[in-house]
Scaffold this motif. Sequence first.
Motif, short mmCIF file in Angstrom:
data_model
loop_
_atom_site.label_atom_id
_atom_site.label_comp_id
_atom_site.label_asym_id
_atom_site.label_seq_id
_atom_site.Cartn_x
_atom_site.Cartn_y
_atom_site.Cartn_z
N GLU A 6 0.79 -1.13 0.17
CA GLU A 6 -0.01 -0.01 -0.15
C GLU A 6 0.83 1.18 0.27
O GLU A 6 1.83 1.10 0.61
CB GLU A 6 -1.04 -0.02 1.32
CG GLU A 6 -1.83 -1.17 1.51
CD GLU A 6 -1.18 -2.42 2.39
OE1 GLU A 6 -2.17 -3.13 2.88
OE2 GLU A 6 -0.05 -2.16 2.36
N CYS A 22 -2.51 0.19 -4.12
CA CYS A 22 -2.08 -1.06 -3.69
C CYS A 22 -1.54 -1.70 -4.78
O CYS A 22 -2.29 -2.01 -6.01
CB CYS A 22 -3.17 -2.02 -2.97
SG CYS A 22 -2.63 -3.37 -2.47
N TRP A 36 -10.35 -3.02 0.41
CA TRP A 36 -9.74 -2.01 1.73
C TRP A 36 -10.29 -2.35 2.83
O TRP A 36 -11.86 -2.22 3.03
CB TRP A 36 -9.60 -0.65 1.17
CG TRP A 36 -8.79 -0.37 -0.06
CD1 TRP A 36 -9.13 -0.08 -1.36
CD2 TRP A 36 -7.40 -0.14 -0.04
NE1 TRP A 36 -8.15 -0.16 -2.13
CE2 TRP A 36 -7.17 0.19 -1.08
CE3 TRP A 36 -6.53 -0.03 1.06
CZ2 TRP A 36 -5.88 0.45 -1.61
CZ3 TRP A 36 -5.33 0.50 0.67
CH2 TRP A 36 -4.94 0.75 -0.50
N ARG A 38 -9.79 -0.75 7.24
CA ARG A 38 -8.91 0.03 7.89
C ARG A 38 -9.21 -0.36 9.54
O ARG A 38 -9.98 -1.01 9.91
CB ARG A 38 -9.66 1.44 7.92
CG ARG A 38 -10.97 1.56 8.44
CD ARG A 38 -11.23 2.94 8.14
NE ARG A 38 -12.78 3.35 8.39
CZ ARG A 38 -13.55 4.52 7.96
NH1 ARG A 38 -12.68 5.37 7.48
NH2 ARG A 38 -14.59 4.79 8.43
N ARG A 45 -11.01 -4.15 13.01
CA ARG A 45 -11.02 -4.01 11.62
C ARG A 45 -12.08 -3.85 11.07
O ARG A 45 -13.07 -4.57 11.17
CB ARG A 45 -10.16 -5.10 11.00
CG ARG A 45 -9.68 -4.90 9.42
CD ARG A 45 -8.70 -6.05 9.21
NE ARG A 45 -9.21 -7.31 9.50
CZ ARG A 45 -8.53 -8.28 9.73
NH1 ARG A 45 -7.22 -8.26 9.70
NH2 ARG A 45 -9.04 -9.59 9.89
N TYR A 95 -5.64 -0.82 4.88
CA TYR A 95 -4.99 -2.36 4.50
C TYR A 95 -5.56 -2.87 3.18
O TYR A 95 -6.77 -2.79 3.09
CB TYR A 95 -5.17 -3.41 5.32
CG TYR A 95 -4.52 -3.01 6.72
CD1 TYR A 95 -5.22 -2.67 7.75
CD2 TYR A 95 -3.01 -3.35 6.86
CE1 TYR A 95 -4.25 -2.38 9.23
CE2 TYR A 95 -2.57 -3.54 8.21
CZ TYR A 95 -3.14 -2.93 9.34
OH TYR A 95 -2.34 -2.53 10.48
N TRP A 114 -2.51 -9.90 3.56
CA TRP A 114 -2.72 -8.44 3.82
C TRP A 114 -1.37 -7.65 3.52
O TRP A 114 0.05 -8.40 3.73
CB TRP A 114 -2.98 -8.60 5.48
CG TRP A 114 -4.09 -8.87 5.80
CD1 TRP A 114 -4.17 -10.15 6.34
CD2 TRP A 114 -5.34 -8.50 5.61
NE1 TRP A 114 -5.64 -10.37 6.59
CE2 TRP A 114 -6.33 -9.38 6.39
CE3 TRP A 114 -5.90 -7.24 5.53
CZ2 TRP A 114 -7.76 -8.99 6.51
CZ3 TRP A 114 -7.36 -7.04 5.40
CH2 TRP A 114 -8.01 -7.70 6.10
N GLN A 116 1.05 -4.39 4.48
CA GLN A 116 1.65 -3.72 5.85
C GLN A 116 0.83 -2.54 6.28
O GLN A 116 0.95 -1.93 7.35
CB GLN A 116 3.06 -3.15 5.53
CG GLN A 116 3.38 -1.79 4.85
CD GLN A 116 3.05 -1.85 3.35
OE1 GLN A 116 2.75 -2.84 2.66
NE2 GLN A 116 2.96 -0.49 2.96
N GLY A 117 -0.04 -2.09 5.28
CA GLY A 117 -0.93 -0.84 5.83
C GLY A 117 -0.09 0.37 5.67
O GLY A 117 0.93 0.61 5.65
#
Length: 124
Positions: A6, A22, A36, A38, A45, A95, A114, A116-117
């Motif tokens: 991301e 991403c 997505w 968050r 989450r 994410y 996933w 790493q955000g």
Amino acid sequence: QVQLVESGGGLVQAGGSLRLSCAVSGRTFSSYVMGWFRQAPGKEREFVAAVSTSGNIKYYGDSVKGRFTISRDNAKNTVSLQMNSLKPEDTAVYYCATSTTVQAMRAKGYSDYWGQGTQVTVSS
């Protein structure tokens, strides 16, 4: 090895905009639903948005409907999230997610992999 990377997060004032991206590698991007999520500090989450494999069908969480737009580019193996009219409550780590079905993503918060955000901070 599947990787989701991301980018695009940052600090913005309320009412502003950000665009997250991403980049996906290691799998046949066009065969998978992308989305997505968050997560804010101390909170679970949360599903934000998802897009079908073709890009024609899009899903949004109630808190972002009308403000966020998800899109994908199957030629570039990327999925983006355009965030407008940002609010302080949008502050979170965002994410990227990938799954075979939208149902698994929306109902169960599931993603095969996933990233790493990327941090998004909206100041009031």
